[in-house]
Design a protein around this motif. Structure first.
Motif, mmCIF file in Angstrom:
data_model
loop_
_atom_site.group_PDB
_atom_site.id
_atom_site.type_symbol
_atom_site.label_atom_id
_atom_site.label_comp_id
_atom_site.label_asym_id
_atom_site.label_seq_id
_atom_site.Cartn_x
_atom_site.Cartn_y
_atom_site.Cartn_z
ATOM 1 N N SER A 21 -0.311 21.889 -39.264
ATOM 2 C CA SER A 21 -0.487 20.442 -39.329
ATOM 3 C C SER A 21 0.804 19.798 -39.804
ATOM 4 O O SER A 21 1.560 20.392 -40.575
ATOM 5 C CB SER A 21 -1.617 20.078 -40.294
ATOM 6 O OG SER A 21 -2.845 20.614 -39.872
ATOM 7 N N ALA A 23 1.732 16.085 -41.411
ATOM 8 C CA ALA A 23 1.298 14.776 -41.874
ATOM 9 C C ALA A 23 2.497 13.848 -41.969
ATOM 10 O O ALA A 23 3.517 14.198 -42.569
ATOM 11 C CB ALA A 23 0.618 14.900 -43.230
ATOM 12 N N SER A 25 4.147 10.059 -43.006
ATOM 13 C CA SER A 25 3.990 8.905 -43.889
ATOM 14 C C SER A 25 5.215 8.014 -43.757
ATOM 15 O O SER A 25 6.268 8.447 -43.298
ATOM 16 C CB SER A 25 3.819 9.353 -45.338
ATOM 17 O OG SER A 25 4.947 10.096 -45.776
ATOM 18 N N ASP A 73 -3.459 13.158 -33.780
ATOM 19 C CA ASP A 73 -4.495 12.202 -34.157
ATOM 20 C C ASP A 73 -3.762 11.043 -34.834
ATOM 21 O O ASP A 73 -3.446 11.107 -36.032
ATOM 22 C CB ASP A 73 -5.505 12.852 -35.100
ATOM 23 C CG ASP A 73 -6.676 11.952 -35.416
ATOM 24 O OD1 ASP A 73 -6.518 10.713 -35.334
ATOM 25 O OD2 ASP A 73 -7.744 12.469 -35.767
ATOM 26 N N ASN A 74 -3.498 10.010 -34.064
ATOM 27 C CA ASN A 74 -2.722 8.890 -34.616
ATOM 28 C C ASN A 74 -3.479 8.169 -35.729
ATOM 29 O O ASN A 74 -2.869 7.595 -36.639
ATOM 30 C CB ASN A 74 -2.334 7.920 -33.509
ATOM 31 C CG ASN A 74 -1.233 8.480 -32.615
ATOM 32 O OD1 ASN A 74 -0.529 9.425 -32.985
ATOM 33 N ND2 ASN A 74 -1.099 7.917 -31.427
ATOM 34 N N GLY A 75 -4.808 8.204 -35.667
ATOM 35 C CA GLY A 75 -5.599 7.577 -36.721
ATOM 36 C C GLY A 75 -5.433 8.267 -38.060
ATOM 37 O O GLY A 75 -5.540 7.639 -39.118
ATOM 38 N N LYS A 76 -5.153 9.573 -38.015
ATOM 39 C CA LYS A 76 -4.940 10.358 -39.228
ATOM 40 C C LYS A 76 -3.459 10.591 -39.508
ATOM 41 O O LYS A 76 -3.112 11.317 -40.443
ATOM 42 C CB LYS A 76 -5.658 11.703 -39.117
ATOM 43 C CG LYS A 76 -7.166 11.592 -39.073
ATOM 44 C CD LYS A 76 -7.826 12.969 -39.029
ATOM 45 C CE LYS A 76 -9.343 12.835 -39.032
ATOM 46 N NZ LYS A 76 -10.010 14.172 -38.991
ATOM 47 N N ASN A 77 -2.602 10.026 -38.646
ATOM 48 C CA ASN A 77 -1.156 10.211 -38.819
ATOM 49 C C ASN A 77 -0.784 11.689 -38.894
ATOM 50 O O ASN A 77 0.074 12.092 -39.699
ATOM 51 C CB ASN A 77 -0.649 9.486 -40.066
ATOM 52 C CG ASN A 77 -0.099 8.108 -39.744
ATOM 53 O OD1 ASN A 77 -0.344 7.562 -38.675
ATOM 54 N ND2 ASN A 77 0.636 7.540 -40.669
ATOM 55 N N THR A 78 -1.393 12.491 -38.047
ATOM 56 C CA THR A 78 -1.195 13.938 -38.117
ATOM 57 C C THR A 78 -1.005 14.528 -36.726
ATOM 58 O O THR A 78 -1.659 14.106 -35.764
ATOM 59 C CB THR A 78 -2.395 14.619 -38.802
ATOM 60 O OG1 THR A 78 -2.583 14.044 -40.098
ATOM 61 C CG2 THR A 78 -2.163 16.120 -38.948
ATOM 62 N N TYR A 80 -0.742 18.390 -34.722
ATOM 63 C CA TYR A 80 -1.191 19.774 -34.891
ATOM 64 C C TYR A 80 -0.499 20.692 -33.897
ATOM 65 O O TYR A 80 -0.100 20.272 -32.803
ATOM 66 C CB TYR A 80 -2.701 19.866 -34.682
ATOM 67 C CG TYR A 80 -3.497 18.939 -35.552
ATOM 68 C CD1 TYR A 80 -3.940 17.715 -35.057
ATOM 69 C CD2 TYR A 80 -3.803 19.273 -36.866
ATOM 70 C CE1 TYR A 80 -4.671 16.847 -35.853
ATOM 71 C CE2 TYR A 80 -4.539 18.414 -37.666
ATOM 72 C CZ TYR A 80 -4.971 17.200 -37.160
ATOM 73 O OH TYR A 80 -5.692 16.349 -37.950
#
Length: 124
Positions: A21, A23, A25, A73-78, A80
């Protein structure tokens, strides 16, 4: 500017699976195309996979096609990287990368931002 933090690396036997993953920010992930690179001991950093800003486009180096899958997953800013059927030659430090252009992720010199890496070790 975006900050990237990888996780999910570890030790796995050949044939096993791991999911990395990344992440993000500092900026909205959808601003960037994203990718994964890796660097094995004594070797240069190399491209592994990339994905477009909305996930419609993906690309892989030949050695991982059919085994690795990049997703986001752009909503989770992640972002994989699902890695299946791992081989000892996949052992490396895996880096997350971000670039404002999808094309910039095809090579090391084109990347705007790097994470610090997560280590994947595949035992035979």
């Amino acid at each position: 500017q975006v900050q990237l933090e990888e996780s999910g690396g570890g030790l796995v036997q050949a044939g096993g699976s791991l999911r990395l993953s990344c992440a993000a920010s500092g900026r909205t992930l959808s601003t960037y195309a994203m990718g994964w690179f890796r660097q094995a001991p004594g070797k240069v950093r190399e491209f592994v996979a990339r994905i477009g800003k909305l996930g419609a486009n993906t690309g892989y180096t030949d050695s991982v096609k059919g085994r690795f899958t990049i997703s986001r997953d752009n909503g989770k800013n992640t972002v994989y990287l699902q890695m299946n059927s791992l081989k000892p030659e996949d052992t490396a430090l895996y880096y997350c990368a971000a670039d404002s252009n999808y094309g910039g992720l095809a090579y090391v010199g084109g990347v705007d931002y790097w994470g610090k890496g997560t280590l994947v070790t595949v035992s035979s």
